[in-house]
Motif scaffolding. Sequence first.
Motif, PDB file in Angstrom:
ATOM      1  N   ASP A  49      -8.114 -24.452   3.719  1.00  0.00           N
ATOM      2  CA  ASP A  49      -9.377 -23.707   3.700  1.00  0.00           C
ATOM      3  C   ASP A  49      -9.104 -22.208   3.612  1.00  0.00           C
ATOM      4  O   ASP A  49      -9.756 -21.490   2.860  1.00  0.00           O
ATOM      5  CB  ASP A  49     -10.194 -23.993   4.978  1.00  0.00           C
ATOM      6  N   LYS A  50      -8.082 -21.784   4.405  1.00  0.00           N
ATOM      7  CA  LYS A  50      -7.777 -20.354   4.430  1.00  0.00           C
ATOM      8  C   LYS A  50      -7.270 -19.908   3.058  1.00  0.00           C
ATOM      9  O   LYS A  50      -7.723 -18.911   2.515  1.00  0.00           O
ATOM     10  CB  LYS A  50      -6.713 -20.083   5.509  1.00  0.00           C
ATOM     11  N   SER A  51      -6.338 -20.703   2.476  1.00  0.00           N
ATOM     12  CA  SER A  51      -5.792 -20.240   1.193  1.00  0.00           C
ATOM     13  C   SER A  51      -6.853 -20.321   0.094  1.00  0.00           C
ATOM     14  O   SER A  51      -6.878 -19.486  -0.798  1.00  0.00           O
ATOM     15  CB  SER A  51      -4.509 -20.964   0.801  1.00  0.00           C
ATOM     16  N   GLU A  52      -7.748 -21.321   0.208  1.00  0.00           N
ATOM     17  CA  GLU A  52      -8.840 -21.402  -0.781  1.00  0.00           C
ATOM     18  C   GLU A  52      -9.746 -20.181  -0.661  1.00  0.00           C
ATOM     19  O   GLU A  52     -10.121 -19.552  -1.657  1.00  0.00           O
ATOM     20  CB  GLU A  52      -9.626 -22.703  -0.534  1.00  0.00           C
ATOM     21  N   ARG A  53     -10.074 -19.779   0.597  1.00  0.00           N
ATOM     22  CA  ARG A  53     -10.908 -18.580   0.824  1.00  0.00           C
ATOM     23  C   ARG A  53     -10.197 -17.348   0.286  1.00  0.00           C
ATOM     24  O   ARG A  53     -10.784 -16.533  -0.413  1.00  0.00           O
ATOM     25  CB  ARG A  53     -11.137 -18.403   2.336  1.00  0.00           C
ATOM     26  N   GLU A  54      -8.869 -17.272   0.585  1.00  0.00           N
ATOM     27  CA  GLU A  54      -8.111 -16.098   0.145  1.00  0.00           C
ATOM     28  C   GLU A  54      -8.045 -16.042  -1.379  1.00  0.00           C
ATOM     29  O   GLU A  54      -8.140 -14.981  -1.971  1.00  0.00           O
ATOM     30  CB  GLU A  54      -6.694 -16.141   0.710  1.00  0.00           C
ATOM     31  N   ARG A  55      -7.880 -17.244  -1.993  1.00  0.00           N
ATOM     32  CA  ARG A  55      -7.790 -17.280  -3.460  1.00  0.00           C
ATOM     33  C   ARG A  55      -9.079 -16.756  -4.078  1.00  0.00           C
ATOM     34  O   ARG A  55      -9.065 -15.918  -4.976  1.00  0.00           O
ATOM     35  CB  ARG A  55      -7.523 -18.711  -3.929  1.00  0.00           C
ATOM     36  N   ARG A  56     -10.227 -17.232  -3.520  1.00  0.00           N
ATOM     37  CA  ARG A  56     -11.518 -16.789  -4.056  1.00  0.00           C
ATOM     38  C   ARG A  56     -11.702 -15.288  -3.861  1.00  0.00           C
ATOM     39  O   ARG A  56     -12.125 -14.589  -4.760  1.00  0.00           O
ATOM     40  CB  ARG A  56     -12.656 -17.546  -3.366  1.00  0.00           C
ATOM     41  N   LEU A  57     -11.316 -14.835  -2.661  1.00  0.00           N
ATOM     42  CA  LEU A  57     -11.455 -13.411  -2.351  1.00  0.00           C
ATOM     43  C   LEU A  57     -10.571 -12.585  -3.280  1.00  0.00           C
ATOM     44  O   LEU A  57     -10.975 -11.537  -3.789  1.00  0.00           O
ATOM     45  CB  LEU A  57     -11.043 -13.180  -0.897  1.00  0.00           C
ATOM     46  N   PHE A  58      -9.354 -13.125  -3.526  1.00  0.00           N
ATOM     47  CA  PHE A  58      -8.403 -12.412  -4.363  1.00  0.00           C
ATOM     48  C   PHE A  58      -8.954 -12.253  -5.777  1.00  0.00           C
ATOM     49  O   PHE A  58      -8.959 -11.163  -6.345  1.00  0.00           O
ATOM     50  CB  PHE A  58      -7.087 -13.198  -4.385  1.00  0.00           C
ATOM     51  N   VAL A  59      -9.464 -13.359  -6.335  1.00  0.00           N
ATOM     52  CA  VAL A  59     -10.019 -13.307  -7.704  1.00  0.00           C
ATOM     53  C   VAL A  59     -11.164 -12.304  -7.742  1.00  0.00           C
ATOM     54  O   VAL A  59     -11.257 -11.469  -8.657  1.00  0.00           O
ATOM     55  CB  VAL A  59     -10.487 -14.719  -8.152  1.00  0.00           C
ATOM     56  N   SER A  60     -12.032 -12.351  -6.717  1.00  0.00           N
ATOM     57  CA  SER A  60     -13.174 -11.440  -6.758  1.00  0.00           C
ATOM     58  C   SER A  60     -12.714  -9.994  -6.579  1.00  0.00           C
ATOM     59  O   SER A  60     -13.227  -9.085  -7.210  1.00  0.00           O
ATOM     60  CB  SER A  60     -14.236 -11.866  -5.740  1.00  0.00           C
ATOM     61  N   VAL A  98      -5.271  -4.620  12.098  1.00  0.00           N
ATOM     62  CA  VAL A  98      -4.726  -5.963  11.809  1.00  0.00           C
ATOM     63  C   VAL A  98      -4.864  -6.340  10.336  1.00  0.00           C
ATOM     64  O   VAL A  98      -4.120  -7.177   9.838  1.00  0.00           O
ATOM     65  CB  VAL A  98      -5.419  -7.060  12.662  1.00  0.00           C
ATOM     66  N   LYS A  99      -5.837  -5.692   9.653  1.00  0.00           N
ATOM     67  CA  LYS A  99      -6.090  -6.110   8.257  1.00  0.00           C
ATOM     68  C   LYS A  99      -5.387  -5.215   7.248  1.00  0.00           C
ATOM     69  O   LYS A  99      -5.462  -5.457   6.045  1.00  0.00           O
ATOM     70  CB  LYS A  99      -7.599  -6.050   7.986  1.00  0.00           C
ATOM     71  N   ILE A 100      -4.727  -4.190   7.747  1.00  0.00           N
ATOM     72  CA  ILE A 100      -4.194  -3.150   6.871  1.00  0.00           C
ATOM     73  C   ILE A 100      -3.171  -3.688   5.860  1.00  0.00           C
ATOM     74  O   ILE A 100      -2.993  -3.147   4.785  1.00  0.00           O
ATOM     75  CB  ILE A 100      -3.605  -2.015   7.759  1.00  0.00           C
ATOM     76  N   PHE A 101      -2.505  -4.839   6.213  1.00  0.00           N
ATOM     77  CA  PHE A 101      -1.492  -5.388   5.306  1.00  0.00           C
ATOM     78  C   PHE A 101      -2.076  -6.446   4.357  1.00  0.00           C
ATOM     79  O   PHE A 101      -1.357  -7.020   3.557  1.00  0.00           O
ATOM     80  CB  PHE A 101      -0.322  -5.985   6.113  1.00  0.00           C
ATOM     81  N   ASP A 102      -3.398  -6.703   4.462  1.00  0.00           N
ATOM     82  CA  ASP A 102      -4.024  -7.680   3.554  1.00  0.00           C
ATOM     83  C   ASP A 102      -4.138  -7.075   2.155  1.00  0.00           C
ATOM     84  O   ASP A 102      -4.295  -5.868   2.002  1.00  0.00           O
ATOM     85  CB  ASP A 102      -5.437  -8.043   4.040  1.00  0.00           C
ATOM     86  N   ARG A 103      -4.115  -7.976   1.160  1.00  0.00           N
ATOM     87  CA  ARG A 103      -4.200  -7.495  -0.218  1.00  0.00           C
ATOM     88  C   ARG A 103      -5.541  -6.825  -0.475  1.00  0.00           C
ATOM     89  O   ARG A 103      -6.577  -7.361  -0.074  1.00  0.00           O
ATOM     90  CB  ARG A 103      -3.997  -8.649  -1.190  1.00  0.00           C
ATOM     91  N   PHE A 104      -5.523  -5.700  -1.120  1.00  0.00           N
ATOM     92  CA  PHE A 104      -6.708  -4.900  -1.512  1.00  0.00           C
ATOM     93  C   PHE A 104      -7.418  -4.250  -0.327  1.00  0.00           C
ATOM     94  O   PHE A 104      -8.451  -3.649  -0.513  1.00  0.00           O
ATOM     95  CB  PHE A 104      -7.736  -5.745  -2.278  1.00  0.00           C
ATOM     96  N   TYR A 105      -6.857  -4.427   0.883  1.00  0.00           N
ATOM     97  CA  TYR A 105      -7.595  -3.871   2.016  1.00  0.00           C
ATOM     98  C   TYR A 105      -7.422  -2.360   2.080  1.00  0.00           C
ATOM     99  O   TYR A 105      -6.311  -1.838   2.054  1.00  0.00           O
ATOM    100  CB  TYR A 105      -7.132  -4.502   3.340  1.00  0.00           C
ATOM    101  N   ARG A 106      -8.547  -1.681   2.110  1.00  0.00           N
ATOM    102  CA  ARG A 106      -8.515  -0.231   2.318  1.00  0.00           C
ATOM    103  C   ARG A 106      -9.518   0.102   3.402  1.00  0.00           C
ATOM    104  O   ARG A 106     -10.581  -0.509   3.460  1.00  0.00           O
ATOM    105  CB  ARG A 106      -8.868   0.487   1.015  1.00  0.00           C
ATOM    106  N   VAL A 107      -9.148   1.056   4.241  1.00  0.00           N
ATOM    107  CA  VAL A 107     -10.086   1.411   5.306  1.00  0.00           C
ATOM    108  C   VAL A 107     -11.340   1.951   4.635  1.00  0.00           C
ATOM    109  O   VAL A 107     -11.262   2.798   3.750  1.00  0.00           O
ATOM    110  CB  VAL A 107      -9.451   2.460   6.250  1.00  0.00           C
TER     111      VAL A 107
END
Length: 474
Positions: free
Chosen positions: A222-233, A401-410
Amino acid sequence: MIKFFNSMIFKGVVAHLLLFVILFMSSFDYNVAHFNSVLANYFFSLLFVLVFLIHQHRMIVNVSRQMNQIKNGYLTKDKLPKGTSEINELYGEILKLGEDIVRTQNNLENQRNQLDSILAYMIDGVIATDRRGKIIMANKSALHYLNTTEAELMQKNIVETLQISEQYNFYDLLEKEPEVVIETHDADNEAVSLHIKFALFRRESGFISGIIAVLHDMTEQDKSERERRLFVSNVSHELRTPLTSVKAYLEALEDGALDDKETAASFINVSLTETNRMIRMISDLLTLSRMDQDRIVLDKEIINLTAFLDHQLNRLDQILETDSSGLLTSDFTLVRNYSNRPIWVEIDTDKIAQVVDNIISNAFKYSPKGGVITISVETREKDVLISISDQGMGIPRADLVKIFDRFYRVDNASRNSKVGGTGLGLSIVHDIVKMHGGNIFANSEGEGKGTTFSFTLPYSSENTEEWDDFDDSF
Ligand code: ADP
């Protein structure tokens, strides 16, 4: 006593006595000598009958002992004393039947053991109920997922245990055999998403004996599916914004802005900046994708970390001195807060240089008025900790905690507008450190109070002396 009166021996003796009395009465004669001889005959034949009956009795006792053993699951092939062929034949048949029963019992036992081990080692949880929905069996995984013990779970209602009573009752589960998703916390207090399938189990007669529930942990999927969708968007969004602005500038140039040299130059300049950003983003994405597919192999060598850091920092000092872009206002000072004592580590120097560069260039980018950037090194028992602190705008606690996530910007327009980052740099840094077997984390007292990025690399103090003769030039 009653057993004795019922026994074959007693009945045989009584039958013998009756037979004798009838015979004796039919030829009764008061002659004493005749009477004595009849009595002698009687006792002689009684002895014979007794021997025969005791022998038969022993055989039957043997047969029934054998049947008892069969009942308890084992078989001794005791020989019967020679006797009547009927009893021997019966005994032979019982032995054959016994062998079949013992074999079937062993097979059943093996199957049950196999089933028990399969259930015990299954990653999926399995719960079985009786026909009223009371739990009668649960394997280890089910107990782990539901954070409970066997004693607590037994005889509880499955619908209540799975907390699905608002959507279903037990008869719904029997009728519809639905697929249910529940969110819960497992025995390690980790949040888990369980997909549950139900199936009826019936006896051969077709009579429903209960229901089996299979609990499948889908948290990761579920997590990787959510991440995949988020990544594409995210990718679409991040590419669409600069492309739209490049398109707008090109259209403006086509519509006449080209004739005004000054405007044209500025439009072309902005379009180039945007295009460069897109190229940077795509190359960052390619790097991440290669890391995801384990296609990047580290080219490790043993180096002296302090000499390596000196080399990187001297290079950055030079860039700061000669910088003319205006982005790096040259009032930054790089402070080396470590001794010159050699610290031997085994790393891919290009990759760790990328980590150091990225963190320090972020410190430049997010410290609006320049300031001091301090680089510290601390050797610990199993690793070496490298920290890079700035006095810049800091990072809100919730974003750390989210700073290392892909595309994450403050999310602060003012901080991102001038620097045009991609939000991928720290993800790459994170993956490189992880590939080296280290950890990375960020700390900040909050907005405006500076940030410290720290990462570890595996290190052993024993290596320091062993590797002292290695070349430490870069
Ligand atoms: P970017 O390309 O946007 O810099 P990064 O992954 O390198 O992407 O950084 C992610 C976000 O973390 C940045 O957009 C910024 O908001 C924040 N950040 C990173 N380093 C710092 C820092 N030293 N000070 C304050 N914020 C930072």
